[in-house]
Motif scaffolding. Structure first.
Motif, PDB file in Angstrom:
ATOM      1  N   SER A 550       0.449  -0.918   0.238  1.00  0.00           N
ATOM      2  CA  SER A 550      -0.103  -0.143   0.149  1.00  0.00           C
ATOM      3  C   SER A 550       1.343   0.767  -0.070  1.00  0.00           C
ATOM      4  O   SER A 550       0.268   2.054   0.053  1.00  0.00           O
ATOM      5  N   ALA A 551       2.110   1.147   0.657  1.00  0.00           N
ATOM      6  CA  ALA A 551       2.880   2.455   0.017  1.00  0.00           C
ATOM      7  C   ALA A 551       3.442   2.746  -1.336  1.00  0.00           C
ATOM      8  O   ALA A 551       4.555   3.309  -1.710  1.00  0.00           O
ATOM      9  N   LEU A 552       3.049   1.895  -2.046  1.00  0.00           N
ATOM     10  CA  LEU A 552       3.650   1.663  -3.055  1.00  0.00           C
ATOM     11  C   LEU A 552       4.543   1.594  -3.938  1.00  0.00           C
ATOM     12  O   LEU A 552       5.633   2.377  -4.471  1.00  0.00           O
ATOM     13  N   MET A 553       5.227   0.622  -2.854  1.00  0.00           N
ATOM     14  CA  MET A 553       6.263   0.292  -3.503  1.00  0.00           C
ATOM     15  C   MET A 553       6.231  -0.993  -3.881  1.00  0.00           C
ATOM     16  O   MET A 553       5.297  -2.297  -3.462  1.00  0.00           O
ATOM     17  N   ILE A 554       7.132  -2.003  -4.332  1.00  0.00           N
ATOM     18  CA  ILE A 554       7.230  -3.543  -4.989  1.00  0.00           C
ATOM     19  C   ILE A 554       8.268  -3.650  -3.793  1.00  0.00           C
ATOM     20  O   ILE A 554       9.507  -2.932  -4.390  1.00  0.00           O
ATOM     21  N   ARG A 555       8.760  -5.108  -3.890  1.00  0.00           N
ATOM     22  CA  ARG A 555       9.710  -5.887  -2.699  1.00  0.00           C
ATOM     23  C   ARG A 555       9.865  -6.553  -3.899  1.00  0.00           C
ATOM     24  O   ARG A 555       8.666  -7.385  -3.569  1.00  0.00           O
ATOM     25  N   VAL A 562      15.836 -13.897   0.930  1.00  0.00           N
ATOM     26  CA  VAL A 562      16.771 -12.755   0.738  1.00  0.00           C
ATOM     27  C   VAL A 562      15.790 -11.441  -0.248  1.00  0.00           C
ATOM     28  O   VAL A 562      15.121 -11.114  -0.951  1.00  0.00           O
ATOM     29  N   GLN A 563      16.562 -10.313   0.725  1.00  0.00           N
ATOM     30  CA  GLN A 563      15.479  -9.066  -0.030  1.00  0.00           C
ATOM     31  C   GLN A 563      16.794  -8.504  -1.288  1.00  0.00           C
ATOM     32  O   GLN A 563      17.474  -8.564  -1.144  1.00  0.00           O
ATOM     33  N   LYS A 564      15.815  -8.561  -2.416  1.00  0.00           N
ATOM     34  CA  LYS A 564      16.834  -7.837  -3.562  1.00  0.00           C
ATOM     35  C   LYS A 564      16.462  -7.243  -4.100  1.00  0.00           C
ATOM     36  O   LYS A 564      17.211  -5.860  -3.743  1.00  0.00           O
ATOM     37  N   GLU A 565      15.136  -6.300  -3.963  1.00  0.00           N
ATOM     38  CA  GLU A 565      15.420  -5.080  -4.764  1.00  0.00           C
ATOM     39  C   GLU A 565      14.163  -4.854  -3.617  1.00  0.00           C
ATOM     40  O   GLU A 565      13.074  -5.059  -3.679  1.00  0.00           O
ATOM     41  N   ILE A 566      14.509  -3.282  -3.758  1.00  0.00           N
ATOM     42  CA  ILE A 566      12.464  -2.542  -3.580  1.00  0.00           C
ATOM     43  C   ILE A 566      13.118  -0.619  -4.796  1.00  0.00           C
ATOM     44  O   ILE A 566      13.874  -0.296  -5.325  1.00  0.00           O
ATOM     45  N   PHE A 567      11.565  -0.746  -5.383  1.00  0.00           N
ATOM     46  CA  PHE A 567      11.452   0.140  -5.964  1.00  0.00           C
ATOM     47  C   PHE A 567       9.907   0.881  -5.594  1.00  0.00           C
ATOM     48  O   PHE A 567       9.220   0.229  -5.830  1.00  0.00           O
ATOM     49  N   SER A 568       9.832   1.982  -5.935  1.00  0.00           N
ATOM     50  CA  SER A 568       8.581   2.779  -6.173  1.00  0.00           C
ATOM     51  C   SER A 568       7.482   2.724  -7.427  1.00  0.00           C
ATOM     52  O   SER A 568       8.088   2.398  -8.568  1.00  0.00           O
ATOM     53  N   LEU A 569       6.843   2.866  -6.902  1.00  0.00           N
ATOM     54  CA  LEU A 569       5.075   2.293  -8.396  1.00  0.00           C
ATOM     55  C   LEU A 569       4.889   3.972  -8.396  1.00  0.00           C
ATOM     56  O   LEU A 569       4.239   4.308  -7.918  1.00  0.00           O
TER      57      LEU A 569
END
Lengths: 1129, 186
Positions: A550-555, A562-569
């Motif tokens: 809901s925070a307009l994020m793609i994780r 493993v957390q690899k990427e995060i970016f906004s939508l």
């Protein structure tokens, strides 16, 4: 008067549906076309009680625990409420009754019927009936005077009549309505309503206005209207206090007026814009229930009408109302309105139309007092778009003011409520959904149904559980999990199950992954999202998982956690799907208007080089529809379905456009039937879906069965033969796009299927050609011929000459010449490429590292040239042929790269190093048929062609080296069949493919096409000599002596094995020898081959049947053409 | 002909299954089967369906007529009519037996279906007996019966043929002075 519009829910089957509240207001009672009366304990009641009253129920009325219904057997019946026991028949008509109503005390019932009569019956004694005759058409509606003296009725004859019940006579007849002959043709149901309590006014809906008539004088005293209300009003009802009037219209508008001030105080829109066919006001006045002609039930909650006389202090201001509405539209999570005022105000329609007209309107409507503060507020509103800082305080001020005024209607200048805005209205943005899931409010639902399996959620009173089931039990056995966390979204892949639950006040939103394919003992991991961030959508790719929040994020997580990427939508996510390395995200670009959704789509590719393939482009949807399914085909092409049932697929060959490939609604039998899509396959062309009778999604039980629909492109005139063939051709081309995509991204492809589809395409072209010939459309013939491969063109020429179309044949031969020239150009270049590379080979093979470096730099160039996938494919095929022996091995075991690498390393530079040498082109003898004129252009063409070609070796090399060279999931066929027989089979087809796609090597390779020519020889001929070949020549004899029964391929294999056992020095020396002796040898070889060619060709022709002869035509086309031209002259 | 032979013939009928495994097309003398894709319905002969079902490799989709409403309708019609009504499948009895015995978990309302099919069967056999009775009692030479299934013919065949033979013998002996009667005296 702020109110909340609850989501609609399915109540009855399609058709006229009526609603009322019981006396206490505890129950909502509806009746509908399915003949049931349902008693809902609230809008959220999932299992309403129901009473079956007949085949259809036309109308109902409820008072004093007596339920009166008009059913299809032409009777008006009574049932007890809420038990539903039949309590006798009140009256009968000759046709069905259309509307029944109680009087205020509940002692009498009035019923209007299609047989033009109105009857008034005593409930206690049904023998006491009064019949009111006089209408000349079916009666639309009836209403009692609360004082029980009069009765008003509306009829299809266009009149509204007031009757004196006692005397059974017409008091007055008002010709207000349009005449029609039947209820079903009537534009409006014209449900009249008499003001309760005072009984002073009779409300009559006339077109888009409500006219009020005074009791006694029967004069038209006033009209209620609203600028935004343009459709016909279907139904009006008074609030229980008699101060407000609600109206529902054909277009789905719900409007509430304050009758004293004649101002509109509430304005809502049906979420889908269906016709509202009944309204009922809760006895407390705080809710309005409404139904539409699709059988759905809705509720407006939080109306504050009955309390309107008591002064109200800390309530929400009327002024914030539109803001709130729209705020709700845009973001349904924001409860904190006061904090959010800035946002809500800018969204409010009041502000949007900043035009002079509005102001005038407002002024005009402003009541006599003309309160200054309000005016300030308005002015401020107008500026609010740019003056942000000032606004907040001002607005609050205005709101406070309205709090008092909104409640006391007489004095209330509900000015800010008069949005004189008549432009398009924003649509409710569709919520995030998981493709292949059924709505979350169901107790038994599919959390996902995809090509891997099914995840079901059971959410009963007793337990909350999740069932995971796999279509293929070989993937994993079925799982049963208790859903203690309350997961609502799920995805399933061959590797894992991904589940997520929304956060609560105390608990954060959680993501849980059951990684069942993991080889260690920990098969599960869980991640908490940051506080306040909720999972909206998720998906599983190959080796990774993606979550949109809901925070307009793609994780992006790896499959192991493993957390690899995060970016906004850029906007709120709608859905997200993944396939292999591709991730596709659909989100809201902007608010849509007039029922449209404005969606954007991003396609990302992970893997070694991460990149974005579609950069947030708008997603085309049908009019007024929303997205209902999104997914990848089994072959990896994105495709989706909208709520209108149109299936669209990405067309990668036309710059990533979306092509409609099917309309599932066309195959539906009834309007309310739908197909629930679960998967799409391109090869074979299958649309897998579940037919749902009367709903959009299937129930979990009985277990739905998958059906298969064919695809059909919506081309013009598909009823004609021409249209049909065009459709088939376009479809075949579209559905074979994935071959080039797959091979370019390093997956192995089903060559059989590919060559089959190409063959089909060429056959279709030929048929279309023949048809156009028959229709004497020669120009069209030529157009078609341009699409054909060179071999088919020669066939077309023969066809044209046989059907005596010399002009056409002439033009075709020109085309054939062009094509042939193209081939000729490419061919020598190829040869020369080989020569060139063979000279340089030793360095290439010796320094394979350098080669790789070059290659990777090429890869970047290649990325840009997406348009040339086709050529790439050719190149691919070419290379495939070139290292056939290794290729087949590779196909068997794509992971065993080491086994074949020696061959490959020497090969990859072959294409790469090749550069156009114009001199060589001239030097190598051109066929005499080619005139000198094209030869000049040839050089130029050649250069561009080579430029095009050179980077193409990139993907080929990439394919070989790509670490993700994994077979796609549904591709067991090539793997399982690895017999020798099969190998030669694929080889033959491989060659066929080339004949079609690769006219380049046509003349050169043709003789080899027939199976008798041993493949090993071919490879040798074409491939520049390697050290291995020299060695082979020397040692062939010993090998054949050892294995006299072996075929050529086996010998080569054997030889390769032996060669590999040699020491490095020995091999190097052979390579050295190859470098020196190569060129001369090759030339010699070629000449010899020329001689053999003729003989082999004959043999091939004799063998080939009619069909394959078409494909394998092995004569030099240009010489043939020249012969033809000669004949003609 | 034995009932088991009729059943054997019935096993050649096709039925839809939803496999839970993946297999390429298989080529058999009787024709090609498959390809089998997990989750995708495919038509196979009953014998294969039952085999796969017993190995828990598939779910069987009951034929369209194997539905309570449709069977009820059929039963009522069968009861109403004096003659035989068309049946949904020439092997309806055998298929019902086979599928319900081995795949009752895939068929909703299996018990009701069993009862209904049995009802239809009983009605039809009763009709068959009646018509056999009237055939014999009226001394008819031939009769035409439509819409009979193989299994039904099979159940009555042994009895009818034997009894007709007996009748014939009895009748031919009854007539005094007939050549046959005299012949036996010899």
């Amino acid at each position: 008067m702020p109110c909340e519009r609850k989501p609609m829910r399915y109540g009855h089957s399609e058709g006229h549906t009526e609603v009322c509240f019981d006396d206490s207001g505890k129950y909502i009672v509806t009746c509908g076309n399915d003949g049931d009366v349902r008693i809902w304990e609230g809008l959220d009641d999932d299992e309403p009680k129901f009473i079956t009253v007949g085949e259809k129920a036309y109308s109902l009325a409820l008072k004093n625990n007596k339920l009166v219904t008009a059913s299809s057997n032409n009777t008006v019946q009574i049932h007890t409420f809420p038990d539903g026991d039949p309590d006798g028949i009140l009256t009968r008509f000759t046709t069905n009754a259309t509307h029944v109503t109680f009087n205020s005390s509940g002692s009498r019932v009035a019923a209007g019927s299609s047989d033009f009569m109105v009857k008034v019956v005593e409930v206690s004694d049904s023998s006491q009936q009064k019949t009111l005759r006089g209408h000349e058409a079916p009666v639309l509606s009836v209403t009692f005077d609360p004082k029980d003296d009069f009765l008003a009725s509306a009829s299809c004859d266009g009149s509204v009549v007031v009757w004196n019940i006692k005397e059974q006579s017409q008091l007055i007849s008002l010709p207000l309505l349009q005449k029609t002959n039947d209820i079903s043709n009537a534009k409006s149901l014209c449900r009249l309503a008499w003001q309760p309590v005072t009984a002073k006014l009779l409300a009559v809906p006339v077109e888009s206005k409500v006219q009020l008539y005074e009791r006694g004088s029967w004069d038209h005293v006033s009209t209620l209207s609203d600028d935004l209300l343009t459709q016909l009003i279907n139904v009006v009802v008074w609030s229980p206090c008699g101060k407000f009037l609600a109206a529902g219209s054909v277009g789905g508008s719900l409007t509430v007026w304050d009758v004293n001030s004649k101002l509109c105080v509430e304005r809502q829109k049906h979420e889908k814009g269906f016709t509202v066919c009944d309204l009922a006001w809760h006895p407390s006045g705080s809710q309005i229930a409404y139904t539409d002609t699709e059988g759905c039930l809705g509720l407006l909650d939080g109306l504050r009408t009955s309390t309107s006389n008591t002064t109200n202090t800390a309530t929400k201001a009327a002024g914030t109302k539109p803001g709130k509405d729209y705020d709700a539209l845009f973001d349904d999570d924001d409860d904190d309105r006061v904090m959010d005022e800035g946002l809500s105000d800018t969204n409010s329609p009041v502000k949007k139309p900043v035009t002079g007209d509005d102001e005038d309107d407002d002024d005009f409507l402003m009541p006599a007092t003309g309160r200054v503060r309000n005016r300030v507020a308005i002015l401020d509103d107008e500026n609010s778009l740019d003056t942000g800082s000032l606004k907040l305080g001002q607005d609050k001020f205005g709101d406070d003011d309205d709090t008092g005024s909104g409640i006391v209607p007489a004095a209330a200048p509900l000015v800010p409520l008069r949005p004189a805005y008549e432009g398009p209205m924003p649509t409710l943005p569709q919520k995030a959904f998981q493709p292949g899931s059924t709505p979350a409010h169901l107790t038994h639902r599919f959390m996902i149904w995809n090509s891997v399996g099914i995840v079901r959620d059971y959410n009963d009173d007793q337990d909350n559980a999740i069932d995971v089931e796999f279509h293929d039990t070989a993937v994993h056995h079925a799982m049963h999990l208790t859903n203690t966390l309350g997961h609502t979204v799920a995805d399933l892949s061959q590797e894992a199950v991904l589940l997520a639950c929304p956060g609560t006040d105390e608990l954060a939103s959680k993501l849980q992954c059951l990684h069942f394919s993991s080889w260690d003992t920990n098969k599960e991991w869980m991640v908490d999202l940051p506080q306040g961030e909720d999972v909206r959508a998720l998906c599983l790719g190959q080796g990774w998982a993606a979550v949109a929040t809901s925070a307009l994020m793609i994780r992006i997580f790896s499959i192991g956690g493993v957390q690899k990427e995060i970016f906004s939508l850029p906007g709120n996510v709608v859905c997200m799907v993944a396939h292999g390395e591709q991730l596709l995200i659909v989100y809201h670009r902007a608010p849509g208007f007039d029922g449209e959704q404005a969606l954007g789509v991003q396609l990302l590719q992970f893997g070694r080089r991460k990149r974005q393939l579609i950069h947030g482009e708008p997603l085309p949807l049908s009019h007024r529809s929303y997205l209902s399914w999104f997914g990848f085909t089994a072959e990896g092409t994105p495709s989706y379905v909208d709520s209108e049932g149109v299936v669209r697929m990405l067309n990668r060959s036309v710059g990533n456009t979306w092509t409609p490939v099917c309309n599932t609604r066309e195959t539906c039998k009834s309007k309310s039937d739908h197909y629930w899509v679960v998967g799409i396959h391109e090869n074979p062309q299958q649309l897998r879906c579940i037919p749902c009778k009367g709903s959009r999604y299937p129930p979990t039980l009985p277990r739905p069965a998958v059906a298969i629909l064919p695809f059909k492109l919506p081309l013009c005139q598909t009823s004609t033969e021409k249209g049909q063939m065009e459709e088939q051709f376009c479809r075949s081309v579209l559905f074979s796009n994935h071959f080039s995509f797959l091979s370019s991204s390093g997956y192995e492809i089903d060559e059989d299927a590919q060559s089959q589809s190409q063959k089909n395409q060429q056959e279709l072209l030929m048929k279309m050609f023949a048809l156009s010939c028959k229709l004497e459309r020669e120009f069209r013939c030529v157009e078609l011929a341009e699409l054909m491969t060179q071999n088919v063109v020669t066939l077309a020429i023969r066809y044209a000459s046989r059907s005596r179309r010399m002009a056409l044949a002439q033009r075709l031969s020109e085309i054939a010449l062009e094509k042939a020239n193209l081939i000729q150009e490419e061919m020598p270049e190829e040869e020369e490429e080989q020569d060139y590379s063979s000279v340089r080979r030793p360095s290439g093979s010796g320094q394979s590292e350098a080669a790789q470096g070059r290659q990777s730099s090429r890869r970047y160039q290649e990325e840009e040239e997406e348009q040339e996938e086709e050529q790439r494919e050719e190149e691919e095929g070419q290379e495939m042929e070139m290292d056939e022996a290794s290729e087949t091995k590779k196909r068997m075991n794509p992971f065993a790269k080491d086994a074949v690498s020696p061959v490959k390393i020497t090969l990859t530079p072959t294409n790469k190093v090749g550069r156009a040498n114009p001199f060589k082109v001239l030097g190598s003898g051109k066929p005499s048929s080619a005139s000198s004129q094209p030869r000049v252009t040839n050089i130029l063409d050649n250069m561009t062609a080579s430029r095009k070609l050179s980077p193409l070796s990139g993907p080929a090399g990439k394919q070989n080296k790509n670490p993700v060279l994994k077979p796609l999931a549904p591709r067991p066929k090539t793997k399982t069949q690895s017999t020798l027989l099969q190998m030669s089979g694929t080889k033959a087809s491989n060659k066929k493919t080339q004949v079609n796609t690769l006219p380049a090597a046509d003349t050169h390779k043709q003789p080899e096409a027939p199976p008798p020519a041993s493949p090993a020889d071919n490879t040798e001929n074409k491939r520049p000599k390697t050290g291995f070949q020299f060695w082979l020549e020397e040692n062939r004899k010993s090998i054949t002596a050892d294995h006299p029964d072996h075929e050529e391929t086996d010998i080569i294999k054997e030889a390769m094995g032996r060669f590999r056992t040699l020491s490095t020095e020995e091999r190097l020396s052979w390579t050295e020898r190859a470098k020196n002796g190569d060129t001369a040898d090759l030339k010699k070889r070629k000449r010899a081959e020329g001689g053999a060619e003729g003989a082999e060709t004959e043999k091939g022709q004799a063998e080939a049947d009619e069909n394959s002869a078409k494909k394998k035509k092995s004569l030099d086309p240009s010489s043939k053409l020249s012969a033809f031209a000669f004949n003609k002259n | 002909m034995d009932a088991s032979e009729v059943e054997f013939l019935a096993e050649k009928e096709t039925v839809k299954i939803i496999p839970n495994f993946s297999l390429d097309k298989i080529y058999l003398i009787g024709g090609d089967l498959g390809p089998f894709n997990p989750g995708l319905p495919v038509d196979v002969p009953v014998w294969l369906a039952l085999n796969l079902k017993q190995r828990q490799k598939c779910r069987i989709v009951p034929p369209a007529w194997m539905d309570v409403d449709k069977l009820e309708e059929m039963r009522d019609l069968e009861r109403k009519e004096d003659t035989f009504t068309p049946v949904p499948s020439p092997y309806y009895m055998e298929l019902t037996k086979l599928l319900l015995n081995y795949a009752s978990d895939n068929i909703p309302k299996a018990d009701e279906i069993r009862t209904l099919v049995k009802d239809i069967w009983d009605t039809r056999i009763a009709k068959l007996r009646l018509s056999a009775d009237s055939f014999i009692s009226q001394l008819e030479a031939h009769a035409k019966l439509d819409n009979l299934t193989l299994m039904e013919i099979n159940t009555i065949r042994a009895f009818l043929l034997d009894s007709l033979n007996c009748m014939y013998k009895l009748r031919s002996n009854q007539q005094p002075g007939s050549s046959k009667g005299q012949f036996t005296d010899f």
